[in-house]
Design a protein around this motif. Structure first.
Motif, PDB file in Angstrom:
ATOM      1  N   ASN A 194       0.833  -1.215   0.000  1.00  0.00           N
ATOM      2  CA  ASN A 194       0.000   0.000   0.000  1.00  0.00           C
ATOM      3  C   ASN A 194       0.864   1.260   0.000  1.00  0.00           C
ATOM      4  OD1 ASN A 194      -2.688  -0.928  -0.121  1.00  0.00           O
ATOM      5  ND2 ASN A 194      -2.655  -1.498   2.042  1.00  0.00           N
ATOM      6  N   GLU A 195       1.968   1.207   0.689  1.00  0.00           N
ATOM      7  CA  GLU A 195       2.876   2.352   0.711  1.00  0.00           C
ATOM      8  C   GLU A 195       3.485   2.564  -0.669  1.00  0.00           C
ATOM      9  OE1 GLU A 195       4.856   5.625   2.083  1.00  0.00           O
ATOM     10  OE2 GLU A 195       3.306   4.455   3.133  1.00  0.00           O
ATOM     11  N   GLU A 196       3.840   1.467  -1.330  1.00  0.00           N
ATOM     12  CA  GLU A 196       4.453   1.560  -2.668  1.00  0.00           C
ATOM     13  C   GLU A 196       3.469   2.125  -3.702  1.00  0.00           C
ATOM     14  OE1 GLU A 196       5.574  -2.437  -3.405  1.00  0.00           O
ATOM     15  OE2 GLU A 196       7.453  -2.335  -2.239  1.00  0.00           O
ATOM     16  N   ASN A 197       2.175   1.938  -3.467  1.00  0.00           N
ATOM     17  CA  ASN A 197       1.182   2.352  -4.468  1.00  0.00           C
ATOM     18  C   ASN A 197       0.325   3.539  -3.998  1.00  0.00           C
ATOM     19  OD1 ASN A 197       1.206   0.196  -6.766  1.00  0.00           O
ATOM     20  ND2 ASN A 197       1.335  -0.998  -4.857  1.00  0.00           N
ATOM     21  N   ASP A 231       0.683   6.617  -4.552  1.00  0.00           N
ATOM     22  CA  ASP A 231       0.445   7.606  -5.606  1.00  0.00           C
ATOM     23  C   ASP A 231      -0.682   7.144  -6.531  1.00  0.00           C
ATOM     24  OD1 ASP A 231       2.454   9.192  -4.614  1.00  0.00           O
ATOM     25  OD2 ASP A 231       3.997   8.328  -5.915  1.00  0.00           O
ATOM     26  N   LEU A 232      -0.744   5.841  -6.789  1.00  0.00           N
ATOM     27  CA  LEU A 232      -1.855   5.288  -7.567  1.00  0.00           C
ATOM     28  C   LEU A 232      -3.181   5.572  -6.865  1.00  0.00           C
ATOM     29  CD1 LEU A 232      -3.324   3.422  -9.609  1.00  0.00           C
ATOM     30  CD2 LEU A 232      -2.599   1.479  -8.191  1.00  0.00           C
ATOM     31  N   PHE A 233      -3.217   5.323  -5.573  1.00  0.00           N
ATOM     32  CA  PHE A 233      -4.455   5.536  -4.816  1.00  0.00           C
ATOM     33  C   PHE A 233      -4.833   7.018  -4.789  1.00  0.00           C
ATOM     34  CE2 PHE A 233      -2.788   1.673  -2.324  1.00  0.00           C
ATOM     35  CZ  PHE A 233      -3.382   0.791  -3.223  1.00  0.00           C
ATOM     36  N   ALA A 234      -3.814   7.878  -4.716  1.00  0.00           N
ATOM     37  CA  ALA A 234      -4.094   9.321  -4.708  1.00  0.00           C
ATOM     38  C   ALA A 234      -4.745   9.735  -6.025  1.00  0.00           C
ATOM     39  CB  ALA A 234      -2.801  10.101  -4.475  1.00  0.00           C
ATOM     40  N   LYS A 235      -4.236   9.176  -7.151  1.00  0.00           N
ATOM     41  CA  LYS A 235      -4.813   9.480  -8.465  1.00  0.00           C
ATOM     42  C   LYS A 235      -6.258   8.966  -8.541  1.00  0.00           C
ATOM     43  CE  LYS A 235      -3.065  11.198 -11.372  1.00  0.00           C
ATOM     44  NZ  LYS A 235      -3.107  12.632 -11.809  1.00  0.00           N
ATOM     45  N   MET A 236      -6.491   7.780  -8.031  1.00  0.00           N
ATOM     46  CA  MET A 236      -7.850   7.225  -8.028  1.00  0.00           C
ATOM     47  C   MET A 236      -8.780   8.058  -7.123  1.00  0.00           C
ATOM     48  SD  MET A 236      -6.913   3.139  -7.797  1.00  0.00           S
ATOM     49  CE  MET A 236      -8.614   2.563  -7.962  1.00  0.00           C
ATOM     50  N   LYS A 237      -8.226   8.549  -6.036  1.00  0.00           N
ATOM     51  CA  LYS A 237      -9.026   9.353  -5.091  1.00  0.00           C
ATOM     52  C   LYS A 237      -9.479  10.656  -5.728  1.00  0.00           C
ATOM     53  CE  LYS A 237     -10.348  10.236  -0.718  1.00  0.00           C
ATOM     54  NZ  LYS A 237     -10.968  11.519  -0.863  1.00  0.00           N
ATOM     55  N   GLU A 238      -8.676  11.178  -6.661  1.00  0.00           N
ATOM     56  CA  GLU A 238      -9.067  12.404  -7.373  1.00  0.00           C
ATOM     57  C   GLU A 238     -10.367  12.178  -8.138  1.00  0.00           C
ATOM     58  OE1 GLU A 238      -5.914  13.611  -9.923  1.00  0.00           O
ATOM     59  OE2 GLU A 238      -4.476  13.965  -8.298  1.00  0.00           O
ATOM     60  N   LEU A 260     -12.805  10.004  -7.286  1.00  0.00           N
ATOM     61  CA  LEU A 260     -13.939   9.803  -6.361  1.00  0.00           C
ATOM     62  C   LEU A 260     -14.108  10.951  -5.381  1.00  0.00           C
ATOM     63  CD1 LEU A 260     -13.481   5.995  -5.549  1.00  0.00           C
ATOM     64  CD2 LEU A 260     -14.935   7.062  -7.283  1.00  0.00           C
ATOM     65  N   THR A 261     -13.143  11.834  -5.317  1.00  0.00           N
ATOM     66  CA  THR A 261     -13.154  12.998  -4.409  1.00  0.00           C
ATOM     67  C   THR A 261     -13.554  12.572  -2.994  1.00  0.00           C
ATOM     68  OG1 THR A 261     -15.441  13.578  -5.050  1.00  0.00           O
ATOM     69  CG2 THR A 261     -13.642  14.603  -6.302  1.00  0.00           C
ATOM     70  N   ASP A 262     -14.701  13.106  -2.472  1.00  0.00           N
ATOM     71  CA  ASP A 262     -15.075  12.817  -1.086  1.00  0.00           C
ATOM     72  C   ASP A 262     -16.035  11.634  -0.948  1.00  0.00           C
ATOM     73  OD1 ASP A 262     -17.236  13.967  -2.289  1.00  0.00           O
ATOM     74  OD2 ASP A 262     -17.680  15.381  -0.669  1.00  0.00           O
ATOM     75  N   LYS A 263     -16.206  10.850  -2.013  1.00  0.00           N
ATOM     76  CA  LYS A 263     -17.114   9.693  -1.948  1.00  0.00           C
ATOM     77  C   LYS A 263     -16.572   8.594  -1.045  1.00  0.00           C
ATOM     78  CE  LYS A 263     -19.087  10.549  -6.527  1.00  0.00           C
ATOM     79  NZ  LYS A 263     -19.217  10.047  -7.920  1.00  0.00           N
ATOM     80  N   VAL A 264     -15.256   8.515  -0.934  1.00  0.00           N
ATOM     81  CA  VAL A 264     -14.631   7.558  -0.014  1.00  0.00           C
ATOM     82  C   VAL A 264     -13.541   8.274   0.770  1.00  0.00           C
ATOM     83  CG1 VAL A 264     -15.099   5.512  -1.439  1.00  0.00           C
ATOM     84  CG2 VAL A 264     -12.964   6.784  -1.767  1.00  0.00           C
ATOM     85  N   GLN A 265     -13.235   7.738   1.935  1.00  0.00           N
ATOM     86  CA  GLN A 265     -12.192   8.325   2.761  1.00  0.00           C
ATOM     87  C   GLN A 265     -10.798   7.946   2.262  1.00  0.00           C
ATOM     88  OE1 GLN A 265     -12.705  10.435   5.603  1.00  0.00           O
ATOM     89  NE2 GLN A 265     -14.686  10.491   4.547  1.00  0.00           N
ATOM     90  N   ALA A 266     -10.708   6.739   1.696  1.00  0.00           N
ATOM     91  CA  ALA A 266      -9.400   6.269   1.223  1.00  0.00           C
ATOM     92  C   ALA A 266      -9.607   5.102   0.269  1.00  0.00           C
ATOM     93  CB  ALA A 266      -8.531   5.854   2.404  1.00  0.00           C
ATOM     94  N   ILE A 267      -8.519   4.789  -0.457  1.00  0.00           N
ATOM     95  CA  ILE A 267      -8.493   3.621  -1.351  1.00  0.00           C
ATOM     96  C   ILE A 267      -7.239   2.846  -1.017  1.00  0.00           C
ATOM     97  CG2 ILE A 267      -8.435   2.826  -3.746  1.00  0.00           C
ATOM     98  CD1 ILE A 267      -9.657   5.575  -4.507  1.00  0.00           C
ATOM     99  N   GLN A 268      -7.363   1.510  -0.915  1.00  0.00           N
ATOM    100  CA  GLN A 268      -6.200   0.710  -0.542  1.00  0.00           C
ATOM    101  C   GLN A 268      -6.390  -0.736  -0.981  1.00  0.00           C
ATOM    102  OE1 GLN A 268      -6.539   1.546   3.656  1.00  0.00           O
ATOM    103  NE2 GLN A 268      -7.540  -0.417   4.075  1.00  0.00           N
ATOM    104  N   PHE A 269      -5.270  -1.441  -1.040  1.00  0.00           N
ATOM    105  CA  PHE A 269      -5.315  -2.876  -1.293  1.00  0.00           C
ATOM    106  C   PHE A 269      -5.661  -3.593   0.018  1.00  0.00           C
ATOM    107  CE2 PHE A 269      -2.143  -2.255  -4.960  1.00  0.00           C
ATOM    108  CZ  PHE A 269      -3.175  -2.231  -5.908  1.00  0.00           C
ATOM    109  N   THR A 270      -6.251  -4.778  -0.125  1.00  0.00           N
ATOM    110  CA  THR A 270      -6.675  -5.523   1.061  1.00  0.00           C
ATOM    111  C   THR A 270      -6.460  -7.011   0.860  1.00  0.00           C
ATOM    112  OG1 THR A 270      -8.512  -5.903   2.586  1.00  0.00           O
ATOM    113  CG2 THR A 270      -9.061  -5.795   0.258  1.00  0.00           C
TER     114      THR A 270
END
Length: 625
Positions: free
Chosen positions: A503-506, A508-515, A517-527
């Motif tokens: 998750n730390e390595e990616n 920046d990917l999650f930050a791009k995806m968060k752009e 969805l904006t405020d629809k989710v608090q965060a994006i991560q692998f699980t």
């Protein structure tokens, strides 16, 4: 000669008639109770005075209706009243001859006097324009008639009457646009009032009934017969061994207007600071209006066999509102009209005893007849949950052991205690998942891996379930955990470290995806919480996705939003695809994948998506490449 009431005039009598009594039909209950008292006094005196003989066959109350004269006559062969007693008891409002008699009696325990306030007689003026009372004392040779038209006063004159007792004649008021007093001249009406309020008066209440027969020439003739209207002995005062189940069932279906016999019957006699008898029933099904505002909880309240309240809500907590039945007590303090209760500790004592008894019976039902209990729980389990929720968890020790939940193991009901008994040694949480149905919950991505790890899951399908768990916090030291909670982590320490690194390595990917969805989710991560599914939503904070759906479905619709995290299966091909797209700097495709994955996650949770057409077009666009 006209005399004035001693209790100060028209204003007081108007209050007695128009304020103290709210229900006109109460008049019959009060006059029958007075007649019963008169018979009790005579019976008591005959036991203490040798010169007073009683014809037991005449210990009855007679009611006659005269439609032509528009009168109701209530007659008894009781103790009767002298001229002085007529003036003192009926000429003084709120003076009770029955109460005075009881005070002077040597053996009060064997004297079951109902009257205590001396105002019941005046309820007759609610329906009468004139009341005539002819009485002859059992200890006198003379009879007298008391008459009154209300607050203007009363008269007493010498009269003729052969036998001791009292005859009360009510001359009904004229009908108006709002009031039909003629209804009290119908046999069925009077009989229904006797059955409702005075069914357990210990003396026969007798009415005349016309019956048509044919003689030997086939000519119809009308005969007048007498019939006893009341049951006299309450079912709950008979010896338990003398009452058959069929009698209880018939009593229940008749008194509480049910078409099915009850699921459970329990009768209890309590002696102590407050003596009372209860006869309670658990219905076999929920009434049609049970979950509506129109439904009224409460038990019938009797005092010495006389119905005081048809539904006394103070005797039942809301979470046991499904219980039907009655309570009979001589110790309760009533208000002056006997229509309502005074605030007193006796009622609270009775209510506590009733609550404990119901709880004990449900526990017995659960342990002795599981099949019947499960049927009961399907009908009324929500009420038990409500008891925990509405008390902010205070009632959890009493009610939580009675709760049932379907589980992931065999899709059958289990209690919380049964769930804990089958927990593995290393399990420290009670796992649960929420959804509309058991089948839908079973398909949730978050459920799959928890089951695969060997943990049993409680399936919560009632809208109230998760709210109840939130206020309970734990059961027998085990905390509740939603499988969709972001804090749930069943990985080994090594797996946790590896996932943290990925998750730390990616990030920046999650930050791009968060752009996207904006405020629809608090965060994006692998699980690692997903086994075969690509994506899911987990909840962060106290409000889960399921709680969001419930609260937003309510009438006030506060537009509550659960704080969600979109989790993507690190072991699924979709995670590799996203990483590849980011490395290729194909941000347009990342945006499309993000929107599709988010829409999928919402649909899995049973949530709507804002623009189904847009999502469909995105899927088709990706499939066509």
């Amino acid at each position: 000669m006209k005399k004035q009431f001693k209790a100060e005039s028209k204003k007081l009598l108007d209050m007695m008639i128009n304020s103290i009594y709210t229900n006109k039909e109460i008049f019959l209950r009060e006059l029958i109770s007075n007649a019963s008292d008169a018979l009790d006094k005579l019976r008591y005196k005959s036991l203490t005075e040798n010169n007073l003989k009683v014809d037991k066959e005449k210990l009855a109350i007679h009611i006659d209706l005269d439609k032509k004269e528009r009168t109701i006559t209530i007659k008894d062969y009781g103790i009767g009243m002298t001229q002085e007693e007529l003036e003192n008891n009926l000429g003084t409002i709120a003076k009770s001859g029955s109460e005075l008699f009881k005070e002077n009696a040597d053996d009060k325990k064997n004297l079951d006097i109902i009257g205590q306030f001396g105002v019941g007689f005046y309820s007759s003026f609610m329906i009468s324009k004139k009341v005539s009372v002819t009485s002859k004392s059992a200890e006198s040779d003379e009879a007298y008639t008391w008459e009154s038209t209300g607050a203007d006063g009363f008269s007493i004159k010498k009269s003729e009457k052969q036998e001791n007792g009292t005859d009360i004649i009510l001359y009904l008021k004229d009908n108006t646009e709002d009031e039909n007093y003629d209804e009290f001249l119908e046999n069925y009406k009077i009989e229904s009032l006797i059955k409702k309020y005075s069914d357990y008066i210990p003396y026969p209440i007798i009415m005349k009934e016309e019956k048509t027969k044919k003689d030997e020439n086939e000519k119809e003739i009308t005969e007048i017969e007498e019939k006893t209207i009341n049951s006299r002995i309450p079912l709950w005062k008979k010896n338990k061994s003398d009452v058959k189940d069929e009698e209880y069932n018939d009593f229940y279906t008749d008194k509480f207007y049910d078409y099915e016999k009850p699921a459970r019957i329990f009768r209890n006699v309590v002696e102590g600071k407050c003596n009372f008898t209860s006869l309670l029933f658990i219905p076999s099904h929920a009434p049609y209006d049970f979950y509506t505002k129109e439904y009224e909880k409460g038990l019938q309240l009797y005092s010495k066999g006389v119905l005081i309240m048809d539904k006394c809500s103070d005797l039942l907590p809301d979470y046991f509102s499904f219980v039907k039945g009655l309570v009979d007590s001589e110790d309760i303090a009533l208000n002056i009209s006997r229509e309502t209760l005074q605030e007193n500790h006796q009622i609270k004592t009775i209510a506590t005893g009733i609550e404990n008894k119901i709880k004990k019976e449900l526990e017995n039902m659960l342990s002795e007849n599981r099949e019947d209990y499960e049927k009961f729980f399907k009908n009324f389990g929500t009420q038990l949950k409500y008891g925990i929720y509405s008390s902010y968890g205070i009632k959890k020790d009493d009610l939580a052991p009675l709760l049932l939940y379907t589980t992931s193991t065999d899709k059958k009901y289990k209690t919380l205690k049964e769930y804990i008994e089958k927990m593995s040694e290393n399990q420290d949480k009670i796992y649960y998942a929420c959804g509309e149905t058991v089948d839908k919950i079973d398909l949730l991505p978050q459920v799959e891996l928890v089951k695969d790890k060997g943990y049993e899951i409680l399936y919560l399908t009632d809208y109230m379930d998760e709210f109840v768990f939130k206020v309970m916090h734990e059961f027998e030291g085990k905390q509740f955990m939603n499988v969709s909670d972001e804090k749930l982590n069943l990985d080994t320490e090594e797996e946790k470290e590896n996932l943290k690194k990925v998750n730390e390595e990616n990030k920046d990917l999650f930050a791009k995806m968060k752009e996207t969805l904006t405020d629809k989710v608090q965060a994006i991560q692998f699980t690692h919480r997903l086994k075969n599914h690509p994506v899911c939503l987990t909840s962060k904070g106290e409000v889960s996705v399921e709680m969001e759906k419930v609260m937003n479905a309510m009438p006030n619709n506060e537009n509550v939003k659960a704080e969600c995290i979109m989790e993507i299966n690190e072991n699924h091909e979709i995670s590799k695809k996203l990483i590849d797209l980011y490395q290729q700097k194909d941000f347009e495709s990342i945006q499309k994948y993000t929107e599709i994955l988010y829409a999928q996650a919402r649909l899995i949770e049973g949530l709507s998506i804002e623009n189904p057409t847009e999502i469909t077009n995105l899927i088709c666009d990706i499939l066509s490449k």
